[in-house]
Structure formats: structure tokens, C-alpha cells
Enzyme design. Structure first.
Site, PDB file in Angstrom:
ATOM      1  N   ASP A 174      16.943  39.610  27.574  1.00  0.00           N
ATOM      2  CA  ASP A 174      17.274  40.943  28.065  1.00  0.00           C
ATOM      3  C   ASP A 174      18.796  41.053  28.156  1.00  0.00           C
ATOM      4  OD1 ASP A 174      16.950  43.490  29.246  1.00  0.00           O
ATOM      5  OD2 ASP A 174      17.114  42.608  31.232  1.00  0.00           O
ATOM      6  N   LYS A 175      19.307  42.257  28.300  1.00  0.00           N
ATOM      7  CA  LYS A 175      20.760  42.427  28.396  1.00  0.00           C
ATOM      8  C   LYS A 175      21.209  42.626  29.841  1.00  0.00           C
ATOM      9  CE  LYS A 175      22.869  46.304  27.559  1.00  0.00           C
ATOM     10  NZ  LYS A 175      23.702  46.421  28.794  1.00  0.00           N
ATOM     11  N   ASN A 234      10.584  44.446  34.307  1.00  0.00           N
ATOM     12  CA  ASN A 234      10.313  44.937  32.958  1.00  0.00           C
ATOM     13  C   ASN A 234      10.372  43.815  31.919  1.00  0.00           C
ATOM     14  OD1 ASN A 234      13.071  44.607  33.359  1.00  0.00           O
ATOM     15  ND2 ASN A 234      13.618  46.162  31.864  1.00  0.00           N
TER      16      ASN A 234
END
Length: 801
Positions: free
Chosen positions: A45-46, A438
Site C-alpha cells: 500500500d502507499k 482496506n
């Protein structure tokens, strides 16, 4: 036991400890330790993983005009805080409505130093804009929301209280109360959230904010094109963007909206579908207010970590929900994309045919420019089309790219991408790393899931296999711990097969000489204790402490990770070698003893003969010594514990056998081994046979290792020779006195002893010359200047003097 005990080393490693947050690495499962050494794809993820997840408001666009914050004031583009008239233009109209929308459209909670927020008794807002931040603190599930609310407060529109369905803001010191009627929660499909409020004047308004792709298509008023350009400009700067809009309801419209929402929320069947329909009906015909740009800085040493993973042969995929321009900007800044890399794009595809044609074009470009490194950028909509009917073509393009960036991704799309690689024909080992809820589906889908202890809760940590505080720790987790765990478990598994083949084969061969009478070759106690006591501890200690190369070398030379990739140490060829070696040694044990005793069993000085128990004991003695010394030959990292269990196991066998066979034990019904071992050791011929058989078994293996090491050395073996201290690099005294950077702290003492003894001949500059070859490391090395891990217990190096 090896996996369970070995997992503690990750938690004990101080290089994986983050002092600022006081968090150490966690191991939630110990079954995947060796998988850390076989990772081929990393999906990350970022936000919160590559970045700090600390948001700072930088710019905004209101009604087509760009603003930036300067000293708590909104300054239009092209103006400065020190304007000619000495004051800033007052915020009115659209600007004020935009700030009110930012202050009210959220789910932020407030913590007060003085809890009476709704009661008078002193105005707590006495700051330059009418507020004081000393009496309240905002808490939000999303750092973006907190940053925007705090920015609005600094500018002059402060969210001051939330009590039940009442939301209070202060606009430049003037209090306004809004009644919260409905909250349309954020979800990954809509990519926006909304609130419906009753204004102080009695009207009803909807405020909504979200990604530009989910707001702009539903906007019918406002400066849409200018805002779109400003959003793209913010994204190119690496800022996270949100678009803000509103909609005013007439009394009749709100009655209809309220009825639809209540019906959907109280539905007993298909509630989610009906809610989505109601949300879509409400969030349309929007009046565009503006957009925000929030900065999220990169974590420390992200670029070095990604580069190390790339050199180790690991491909890094970034999966994020951010806008395309923002994601590309961050990928360039963190080293995921290089400036010289050819960036390919698969964006805004509308149909299957269009997507397939674009994929063919990209595949053709990769073949034509096969020398250049390629990076691929894919958005969520195009990815859905590619995964629908063109998986094979999409995978072909992705595998030929050095880096892949997927933007505008929904959580389930992240899991689908991981599953796509995971189930490909090559069956690569995948690793997913993220920090938020998420990312849970992606973490659970990958072979190895790693959670970041960030600022978005602990869902990712609780659902992961391993948890670390920062992305930079991933380098040591894979390149060092993964390397060690894999070589340990690979040797452990194959050594167990080897020593049990050595154990059982002589028993099988013995049946040919006893007419298959079921006469056992070994005593029952030896059968029981062989795997429990005599040969268990050396391999256990080996599998906990073995290090082929020093940890610093593994970190500074990530390419060594390639030597263990593709399950190279557990291949069929390696397994076959260990198995055949076990059979060869077993034949030497049995027939070597048989040749010694087969024709003439009168090996005692007094002419007394040996029996079958003595023969079996001789075979067992040779076997215990050989399999223990074989493991000693495989050991590269010797600690006091290795010495203790290796030589202690052999000594324990001899001591146990002397006590077991030298004393009549009253609780044993039969004692076939009485005085057998003592009689065996009293024969010089038996001692000679033990030495000859052990050397016969191990000498070919030593020769093979020497030849392979000199003729076909691996990168790991070359690094071993480079990191080993040179024989004449240091004098005996200076080897104990070299500081970390190679300075000699006792040169005068060394010279004095040289003159007295004439034995140590090293010069004063040997510390400097050897600092490149021994295990001294400077603070300028990449990643970690000081390895404080328990894994780096110094081996016994005094023998070099």
C-alpha cells in the site's frame, strides 16, 4: 520447535525496534519463517506504508482559484501575506461555504481539556482567529479529515463541538449550530462521504467530499474544468486530493430524501443494494465548491529499501487508491519508478476490445525496447477490464515490467491482483504489506502478510503474519531473517532425512545376515534415544543460530538473496544428494564394521570374541560420531552453544553407554548390553575401526566442498571469503584493540610486544587495511550502521591469532 523458537529472534532484533513509537516487531505465526527467504513479489500500500500518514494541508482550489495557507490565512495564488494594504481580503461567499463544508463534512470527534463544551462561562476562543487549540484535540479515523478540519480551524472556521445531532462551528468567532440529519458513510465503491445538515436559517444542505472521479461526474455547477486542472496540478506535486461539493434541498426534496434513506436503512432484504441506490439518488446535481491538496511525506529510507528489494530480485508492486498523478509522483520520489524508466500506461479503458488492443501495444513496445526497464501504471477501471477476459495478456505485460503501480484501487481489487500472481503457472511466493483495514484482504490473500503499526488502527496488524513499525524494516526482515530462516530449515529437513537413512539402513542390511529372524542390530534403548538425545540438540542449535554470512553483508549485498531463491536449497537435486549420502554412509558403517569383524571376531587381547551386540554397538558408535561431525562440517557460525551441544552430544553418548552397560540395573528385566560397551572400548582395533570409518565417510564430502568452493563458488561463498578476517591482517594484540572504524587503540603496546616476543608482526595500519575485510562496519553503510540483533553474536574468532 525450531520454527517456534526461531520466531522469537524477530521480536528480539533491536534493529526492528522503533524507538519513537516504542514498538518492536511482532510474529503472529511461526509457520512461515522460511517463506520470508523465498519472496518474489511484494505488494505494498502507499498511504501509511510508504508514507508517514501524517497529513499537512498545503493548497486548495475554491471556485476556480488556487489558494495556499500562509500563517493561518488563505492566500490566493500570486499574492503574499504582506499585501500592499497590509490585510488579506475577507473570505465571503463561495470561500466561506467551502470552509464550512470542510468543517462539517466529516466524522471527527473532539476531546476537551474542559469538558463543558456547550456551557458558557468564559470564551475559550481567544486565538488570532478567535480560537485556542489548547482546549480541544481532534480525533479522526482518517488523517485526511483531521488535517482538513485543523486547517479550517487555523484559517478561521473551527469545528468546536459535537453533541448528539448538533454540530457547532465558529466562523471568525461567531458561533453557528447545525443539526446533523443524516450521514452517508464512506465506502470503497462510492469513494465519497456526505452529510445532510439543517442550517441555522432552517434550510437543508448536503455536503460531500471524495475523489475527483466520484464527485466531478455528478457536478452540474461550479468551475468544473478549472478545478479539474487544479486537482491534476496538486497530484503532480504528490499531494493527496479531495473534491468538495454541496447540494441544497427544498423542503419537498428533503422529505423525499429522508423517506428513501429511512426505507433503505430499515429494509430487511437487500439493504446494502437499496442503500447504494438511495445514496446515488441523493449525491447528484452537485454544486462544485473546490478541492484540497494534502501532503503526506515519505517514511525514512523507503527509497533505499525498495532499491535493495529490487537488487534482491524481488519485484515491488504499489497498490493504492490515490489518483493516478499523485501515485506516479510518489512512486518517482520513493524510487519505485526511476527517471530513466519507460513508463507504460493502461488508463481509462472503456471496453474490453480497447483494453485488449492497448495491452497488445504495450507488449509490442516491451519486446521492441527489451533493453530498457519498463514501469506499468494501471487504474482500477482498466484493471477490471484486464482481469475479466485478458488475464494472460495482462500477466505477460506485468511480468516483463520492473515495477507496477496500480492506482484508484478498491480493497477487493488489491486482493484480486495478489491472487492473480499467486495462482500464475510459476507459483511465485507473494508478500503483501499494508497498514489499514482496506489492506486486510490483500494481506490475507498473499502467502506472507505483513502489517504496519501505523495510525489507521490495528486491523492490518491483527490479520497479518508479521507486524513491523516501518517499511524500512522490511529489508532486514527479508534479506537477513528470511535468508537465515530458509537455510536453517532447508538444512534441518534434509539432515533429518540423512541421519535417519543412516540409522535405518544398517538395520535393514543386518537382516540379510541373520536370515530375517527379526533380530535387531541395536539395543532398544539406543533405538529410542538416537533421535531424542544423541543427535537432536546439535541440529536444533544449528537451526536456531546458523549464519552463512554476516547480517551486515546480507544487507549491503542484497543480490545474495538470489542464491536461495526458487527454493534452491530444497530442490530435488539437493534432496537426492543428502539421501544418497545417507545411504553411502550407512553402507560404510555396516560393511566397514563387518569387514573388521566378519572373518575374525577375536579382537580382544585375551582372545575373547565379540558378539552381535558388540557389532551393533560399533556400528551405532560410528554412526553417532559421523552424523554429528557431518553437521559440524555444515556449520559456518560457531558459538559456544554449538561447541557445547556438538561435542557434548558425543560425550553424552559415551558416558551414557558406560553407565548403561557398566552397571546392573535392578529395574531392567534383561540387560543384553551389560559390559558390551566397556569391552568394545578396551579394544585398540575397535578404536582404529571407529577412526578409519569416520574419516572414510567424511573425507569425500570435505574434498567435494573444497573443489566446489574453488571451482564453482556461489555469490554467498565469495562473500564468506571476503568477510572472513585475513590470516595476517591483524596482530594478536591489535585484533583485540581495533575500534569500529579501524583505528588501532594499542599500537604502542603492539610494537612493544613485537620487540619482546618477535611473534606478532602486524604494522599499525593493519587495522585500516583489514577494516574492509573483517566484520567492522562504518556508520555510512546502507540501512543500518549498528546491528544490535541477538542474531549477530560474535563467533569464536580468537583462533585467527
Amino acid at each position: 520447535m525450531q520454527k517456534f523458537l526461531g520466531s522469537f529472534f524477530i521480536g528480539w532484533d533491536l534493529d526492528l525496534y522503533h524507538e519513537e513509537s516504542d514498538q518492536k516487531a511482532q510474529v503472529n505465526t511461526s509457520d512461515l519463517n522460511e517463506e520470508l527467504g523465498q519472496v518474489e513479489y511484494v505488494f505494498t500500500d502507499k498511504t501509511g506504508t510508504l508514507t508517514e500518514n501524517e497529513m499537512h494541508f498545503r493548497e486548495c482550489s475554491i471556485n476556480g482559484t488556487k489558494y495556499r495557507e500562509v500563517n493561518g490565512k488563505l492566500v490566493p495564488e500570486g499574492m503574499t501575506d504582506d499585501s500592499p494594504d497590509g490585510s488579506m481580503p475577507h473570505l465571503i461567499g463561495e470561500e466561506l461555504l467551502f470552509l464550512k463544508a470542510v468543517s462539517l463534512c466529516h466524522t471527527v470527534q473532539i476531546s476537551y481539556d474542559q469538558p463543558d463544551c456547550m456551557v458558557g462561562g468564559g470564551d475559550p476562543f481567544s486565538h488570532a482567529n478567535g480560537f485556542s487549540s489548547n482546549h480541544m484535540e481532534y480525533y479522526a479515523s482518517s488523517p485526511d479529515e483531521k488535517a482538513l478540519v485543523e486547517a479550517a480551524k487555523r484559517i478561521g472556521v473551527a469545528f468546536t463541538c459535537s453533541s448528539g445531532d448538533i454540530m457547532e462551528i465558529k466562523t471568525f468567532g461567531k458561533s453557528e449550530r447545525y443539526k446533523l440529519l443524516h450521514v452517508l458513510e464512506f465506502d470503497a465503491d462510492r469513494r465519497r462521504m456526505s452529510v445532510i445538515l439543517q442550517t441555522p436559517s432552517g434550510g437543508t444542505v448536503l455536503f460531500t467530499k471524495g475523489a475527483e472521479s466520484s464527485i466531478l461526474p455528478f457536478a452540474t455547477g461550479g468551475e468544473i474544468e478549472k478545478t479539474r486542472l487544479h486537482v491534476d496540478e496538486f497530484a503532480l506535486k504528490g499531494l493527496r486530493t479531495l473534491v468538495v461539493a454541496c447540494r441544497h434541498f427544498s423542503p419537498e426534496e428533503y422529505i423525499d430524501v429522508d423517506r428513501r434513506l429511512n426505507a433503505a436503512r430499515t429494509a430487511l432484504q437487500q439493504r446494502e443494494e437499496r442503500l447504494q441506490e438511495a445514496f446515488s439518488y441523493i449525491e447528484r446535481d452537485l454544486q462544485l465548491l473546490g478541492a484540497t491538496g494534502v501532503e503526506d511525506k515519505l517514511q525514512d529510507k523507503v527509497q533505499e529499501t525498495i532499491e535493495a528489494l529490487r537488487l534482491a530480485g524481488i519485484k515491488v508492486w504499489v497498490l493504492t487508491g490515490d489518483k493516478h498523478e499523485t501515485a506516479v509522483s510518489v512512486s518517482l520520489s520513493c524510487g519505485h519508478f526511476h527517471r530513466t524508466m519507460n513508463i507504460l500506461e493502461l488508463l481509462q479503458q472503456r471496453s474490453d476490445n480497447e483494453c485488449a488492443e492497448q495491452l497488445r501495444i504495450l507488449a509490442r513496445r516491451i519486446k521492441e525496447d527489451h533493453v530498457i526497464q519498463h514501469g506499468l501504471v494501471v487504474d482500477g477501471a482498466s484493471l477490471s477490464l484486464a482481469l475479466r477476459e485478458h488475464e494472460k495478456l495482462f500477466m505477460e505485460v506485468c511480468k516483463n515490467c520492473s515495477a507496477v503501480l496500480c492506482c484508484r484501487m478498491a480493497p477487493l481489487q488489491k486482493a484480486k491482483v495478489v491472487r492473480l500472481l499467486k495462482t500464475s503457472p510459476e507459483k511465485p511466493i507473494t508478500l503483501a504489506i499494508g497498514d489499514g483495514a482496506n489492506d486486510v484482504s490483500m494481506i490475507q490473500e498473499a502467502h506472507v502478510g505483513i502489517g504496519i503499526m501505523g495510525k489507521e488502527g490495528r486491523q492490518a496488524v491483527r490479520n497479518s503474519d508479521y507486524a513491523i513499525a516501518r517499511f524500512k524494516f522490511l529489508a532486514k526482515l527479508l534479506l537477513v531473517h528470511g535468508h537465515f530462516y530458509y537455510i536453517r530449515i532447508a538444512t534441518l529437513v534434509q539432515y533429518f532425512f540423512y541421519k535417519n537413512v543412516c540409522f535405518i539402513t544398517p538395520q535393514f542390511l543386518y537382516q540379510f545376515f541373520c536370515l530375517f529372524s527379526q533380530q535387531t542390530l541395536y539395543d532398544s534403548v539406543y533405538l529410542t534415544l538416537y533421535n531424542i538425545c544423541f543427535t537432536s540438540l546439535p541440529i536444533l542449535v544449528y537451526s536456531l543460530f546458523e549464519q552463512l554470512v554476516h547480517p551486515h553483508v546480507l544487507q549491503n549485498k542484497p543480490g545474495l538473496y538470489r542464491d536461495i531463491s526458487k527454493n534452491s536449497l530444497l530442490s530435488f537435486r539437493t534432496f537426492l544428494y543428502w539421501t544418497l549420502l545417507g545411504f553411502c554412509h550407512a553402507f560404510v558403517f555396516f560393511f566397514g564394521s563387518y569387514i573388521l569383524m566378519g572373518e575374525d571376531t577375536t579382537l580382544m587381547g585375551n582372545g575373547q570374541m565379540f558378539g552381535n551386540w558388540t557389532f551393533g554397538t560399533l556400528v551405532f558408535t560410528v554412526m553417532v560420531i559421523t552424523v554429528t561431525l557431518k553437521l559440524a562440517l555444515e556449520t559456518h557460525f560457531w558459538t559456544w552453544m554449538n561447541h557445547f551441544v556438538t561435542w557434548g552430544s558425543i560425550a553424552f553418548y559415551f558416558i551414557f553407554s558406560l553407565f548403561y552397560g557398566g552397571i546392573i540395573w535392578p529395574f531392567l528385566h534383561t540387560q543384553d548390553m551389560y559390559f558390551v560397551f566397556v569391552q568394545l572400548l578396551s579394544s585398540g582395533s575397535a578404536w582404529f575401526a571407529i577412526i578409519i570409518i569416520v574419516i572414510t565417510c567424511l573425507f569425500p564430502d570435505v574434498v567435494k566442498k573444497v573443489f566446489y568452493r574453488h571451482l564453482q563458488p556461489t555469490s554467498t561463498q565469495k562473500s564468506q571469503s571476503l568477510s572472513a578476517p585475513q590470516t595476517q591482517a591483524l596482530s594478536c594484540v591489535e585484533s583485540l584493540c581495533c575500534y569500529q572504524h579501524g583505528q588501532s587503540g594499542c599500537s604502542r603496546l603492539a610494537h612493544l610486544l613485537e620487540q619482546i616476543t618477535g611473534q606478532c608482526q602486524a604494522s599499525t595500519n593493519h587495522c585500516h587495511t583489514s577494516s574492509r575485510n573483517n566484520r567492522s562496519w562504518s556508520d555510512t553503510e546502507n540501512f543500518y550502521s549498528n546491528d544490535r540483533s541477538i542474531l549477530t553474536l560474535s563467533p569464536i574468532e580468537a583462533t585467527h591469532c
